[in-house]
Design an enzyme around this catalytic site. Structure first.
Site, PDB file in Angstrom:
ATOM      1  N   ARG A   1       3.655 -14.994   3.727  1.00 63.14           N
ATOM      2  CA  ARG A   1       4.702 -14.393   4.555  1.00 63.14           C
ATOM      3  C   ARG A   1       5.750 -15.437   4.949  1.00 63.14           C
ATOM      4  O   ARG A   1       6.958 -15.158   4.978  1.00 63.14           O
ATOM      5  CB  ARG A   1       4.056 -13.783   5.809  1.00 63.14           C
ATOM      6  CG  ARG A   1       5.036 -13.051   6.736  1.00 63.14           C
ATOM      7  CD  ARG A   1       4.269 -12.385   7.877  1.00 63.14           C
ATOM      8  NE  ARG A   1       5.148 -11.773   8.841  1.00 63.14           N
ATOM      9  CZ  ARG A   1       5.698 -10.566   8.741  1.00 63.14           C
ATOM     10  NH1 ARG A   1       5.444  -9.847   7.665  1.00 63.14           N
ATOM     11  NH2 ARG A   1       6.477 -10.076   9.688  1.00 63.14           N
TER      12      ARG A   1
ATOM     13  N   HIS B   1       9.729 -15.207   4.296  1.00 62.55           N
ATOM     14  CA  HIS B   1      10.705 -15.241   5.380  1.00 62.55           C
ATOM     15  C   HIS B   1      11.625 -16.451   5.277  1.00 62.55           C
ATOM     16  O   HIS B   1      12.767 -16.398   5.732  1.00 62.55           O
ATOM     17  CB  HIS B   1       9.990 -15.227   6.732  1.00 62.55           C
ATOM     18  CG  HIS B   1       9.566 -13.857   7.154  1.00 62.55           C
ATOM     19  ND1 HIS B   1       9.647 -13.398   8.451  1.00 62.55           N
ATOM     20  CD2 HIS B   1       9.070 -12.817   6.434  1.00 62.55           C
ATOM     21  CE1 HIS B   1       9.226 -12.148   8.517  1.00 62.55           C
ATOM     22  NE2 HIS B   1       8.864 -11.782   7.300  1.00 62.55           N
TER      23      HIS B   1
ATOM     24  N   ASN C   1       9.518 -13.547  13.405  1.00 62.80           N
ATOM     25  CA  ASN C   1       8.615 -14.566  12.863  1.00 62.80           C
ATOM     26  C   ASN C   1       7.461 -14.945  13.785  1.00 62.80           C
ATOM     27  O   ASN C   1       6.400 -15.342  13.315  1.00 62.80           O
ATOM     28  CB  ASN C   1       9.409 -15.837  12.539  1.00 62.80           C
ATOM     29  CG  ASN C   1      10.288 -15.679  11.324  1.00 62.80           C
ATOM     30  OD1 ASN C   1       9.974 -14.926  10.412  1.00 62.80           O
ATOM     31  ND2 ASN C   1      11.416 -16.374  11.316  1.00 62.80           N
TER      32      ASN C   1
ATOM     33  N   HIS D   1       1.167  -7.093   1.884  1.00 57.96           N
ATOM     34  CA  HIS D   1       0.516  -6.604   3.099  1.00 57.96           C
ATOM     35  C   HIS D   1      -0.935  -6.217   2.856  1.00 57.96           C
ATOM     36  O   HIS D   1      -1.611  -5.775   3.783  1.00 57.96           O
ATOM     37  CB  HIS D   1       1.279  -5.403   3.669  1.00 57.96           C
ATOM     38  CG  HIS D   1       2.516  -5.777   4.420  1.00 57.96           C
ATOM     39  ND1 HIS D   1       3.377  -4.850   4.960  1.00 57.96           N
ATOM     40  CD2 HIS D   1       3.050  -6.992   4.714  1.00 57.96           C
ATOM     41  CE1 HIS D   1       4.384  -5.464   5.549  1.00 57.96           C
ATOM     42  NE2 HIS D   1       4.211  -6.771   5.416  1.00 57.96           N
TER      43      HIS D   1
END
Length: 321
Positions: A57, A61, A89, A187
């Site tokens: 992740r 990001h 975040n 996910h």
């Protein structure tokens, strides 16, 4: 004619930029680079298996804000709020200490050679692999950025995004609709804080408290794990309860059963095209893993700093000057 020439120049510039990334980039300058990162990811994973999802992740990001320049790793200062402290975040990103450990080791053997952005890209790949996803070669040669602004995170996809917003978010990054559906499968590992989906259980709309698209039995389970009115920020649930530490197609089978945890997950069934892709991924695990690996390589080439641009940070949390 002028427009065609301009487009051609832009395409050539993009091709040159991508060409500056190379598989085995550190082979001569720091041959242990990828091994050291893998060792740090492995050590961290066996202490806390959830760290793998955090690193994947984090890479995502990072690349979606100013490109893959390691800017998500920079700490805030008294004069600047950095990306990592954005609600988008914090607290969902974790694994910063893994990057720190790898960087410390690399600086001791190859001072000033390996960028934080490349360490993060390697760590994301290793996290996919250690959770039984497909490994893939990571082209390297990224340089580190020197700017990290909390305001730049406003365009990150959120857990409340609908399918049209997700398609546009990914399109803005040069990614296709299919790649959006493919990458959403990340996910399948990790966890979520209750606050990210609590409204689906208790405050969905003015006419219904619970999201009607959510499987009732699953909703009842989530309510036990995330009681109404609780202010305990430590409450978390697995994204994919059946196999939360395995990179598999459980995410897609959950969506088909109306057990997608976020609005941004379940929304993939509201578009005929993305719904077909969800079904295809659920039915063909190897195909999805292959597409996921390819999409991760593509993400890693967004908005690059290469050559003499940017810097090689000595400490991933602080710019050099």
């Amino acid at each position: 004619m002028l427009m065609s020439a301009l487009i051609l120049l832009v395409l050539r510039a993009c091709m040159m930029l991508e060409a500056q990334l190379q598989v085995g980039f550190y082979e001569n300058s720091c041959s242990m680079a990828e091994l050291i990162v893998k060792q740090e990811v492995t050590n961290a994973f066996f202490k806390d298996r959830g760290v793998a999802a955090g690193l994947v992740r984090m890479h995502f990001h990072d690349c979606f804000v100013r490109g893959c320049d390691g800017s998500v790793l920079i700490d805030s200062t008294q004069s600047n709020e950095a990306e990592k402290d954005s609600p988008a975040n914090k607290p969902s990103l974790r694994g910063f200490e893994v990057i720190d450990s790898a960087k410390t080791r690399l600086e001791s053997v190859c001072q000033g050679i390996v960028s934080c952005a490349d360490i993060l890209a390697f760590a994301a790949r290793d996290s996919v692999e250690i959770t039984r996803g497909l490994g893939y070669d990571v082209p390297a040669g990224r340089r580190d950025g020197t700017i990290s602004l909390i305001t730049d995170t406003r365009n990150l996809p959120t857990f409340t995004s609908n399918v049209d917003q997700l398609i546009q978010n990914f399109k803005n990054m040069g990614l296709t609709q299919e790649e959006m559906v493919t990458l959403s499968g990340a996910h399948t590992i990790g966890r979520s804080h209750c606050g990210s989906f609590r409204d689906r259980l208790y405050n969905f709309s003015s006419t219904t408290s619970q999201d009607p698209s959510l499987d009732p039995a699953y909703a009842a389970q989530l309510k036990k794990q995330c009681p109404q009115g609780s202010t305990d920020a430590s409450l978390v649930v697995p994204m994919n309860p059946a196999s939360p530490t395995v990179t598999d197609v459980g995410y897609y089978t959950d969506i088909l059963a109306n057990r997608g945890l976020f609005t941004s997950d379940q929304t993939l069934l509201t578009n005929p095209s993305t719904a077909i892709q969800v079904t295809q991924n659920a039915r063909n695990p190897f195909l999805w893993k292959s597409k996921f690996a390819s999409a991760m390589v593509k993400i890693g080439q967004i908005g690059l700093l290469t050559g003499t641009a940017g810097e090689i940070r000595a400490n991933c949390r602080v710019i050099n000057s």
